[in-house]
Design a protein around this motif. Structure first.
Motif, PDB file in Angstrom:
ATOM      1  N   PRO A  58       0.818  -1.206   0.000  1.00 26.13           N
ATOM      2  CA  PRO A  58       0.000   0.000   0.000  1.00 26.13           C
ATOM      3  C   PRO A  58       0.856   1.261   0.000  1.00 26.13           C
ATOM      4  O   PRO A  58       1.848   1.343   0.713  1.00 26.13           O
ATOM      5  CB  PRO A  58      -0.800  -0.087   1.302  1.00 26.13           C
ATOM      6  CG  PRO A  58      -0.500  -1.402   1.902  1.00 26.13           C
ATOM      7  CD  PRO A  58       0.663  -1.979   1.208  1.00 26.13           C
ATOM      8  N   LEU A  79      -2.176   0.550  -4.366  1.00 26.05           N
ATOM      9  CA  LEU A  79      -1.104  -0.440  -4.243  1.00 26.05           C
ATOM     10  C   LEU A  79      -0.016  -0.176  -5.269  1.00 26.05           C
ATOM     11  O   LEU A  79      -0.281  -0.190  -6.470  1.00 26.05           O
ATOM     12  CB  LEU A  79      -1.660  -1.848  -4.478  1.00 26.05           C
ATOM     13  CG  LEU A  79      -2.753  -2.336  -3.539  1.00 26.05           C
ATOM     14  CD1 LEU A  79      -3.243  -3.705  -3.973  1.00 26.05           C
ATOM     15  CD2 LEU A  79      -2.263  -2.369  -2.108  1.00 26.05           C
ATOM     16  N   ASN A 109       3.160  -1.731  -7.166  1.00 26.39           N
ATOM     17  CA  ASN A 109       3.320  -3.138  -7.518  1.00 26.39           C
ATOM     18  C   ASN A 109       4.435  -3.309  -8.529  1.00 26.39           C
ATOM     19  O   ASN A 109       4.935  -2.358  -9.100  1.00 26.39           O
ATOM     20  CB  ASN A 109       2.003  -3.698  -8.056  1.00 26.39           C
ATOM     21  CG  ASN A 109       1.574  -3.005  -9.322  1.00 26.39           C
ATOM     22  OD1 ASN A 109       2.055  -3.310 -10.397  1.00 26.39           O
ATOM     23  ND2 ASN A 109       0.667  -2.036  -9.200  1.00 26.39           N
TER      24      ASN A 109
END
Length: 105
Positions: free
Chosen positions: A74, A96, A98
């Protein structure tokens, strides 16, 4: 910042502060997602990366798409405003960061 490794040029690694890969927004975060965000706020990035599966349901409640978000963590938690006079739905968003999103079905 992107980290590319000579042995695997197709592999990209994302580190805190990077902005090359597109973040993923997850609406309606549950309590566990909030706790996950708190781990990051407390500096536990190395142990808090997760692979996340997002399942999109159709109107009948059946799977219509499935995505795997790799090594996510997060970066932002955004609850909607609370208004006692309004009747809006309370929505929580969790952004998020990633290292890749793949559609698997």
């Amino acid at each position: 910042m992107e980290a590319r490794f000579a042995a695997r040029l197709a592999y990209e690694s994302k580190r805190l502060g990077d902005s090359c890969l597109t973040p993923c927004w997850v609406p309606r975060a549950l309590d566990k997602l909030y706790q996950w965000n708190q781990q990051i706020v407390q500096g536990q990035l190395n142990t808090s990366r997760r692979n996340v599966v997002i399942v999109v349901l159709n109107e009948a409640g059946e799977d219509s798409a499935r995505f795997v978000v790799s090594n996510a963590w997060p970066t932002k938690y955004d609850p909607s405003d609370l208004n006692a006079r309004g009747n809006e739905v309370f929505i929580e968003l969790l952004e998020l960061a990633n290292e890749g999103i793949e559609r698997v079905s």
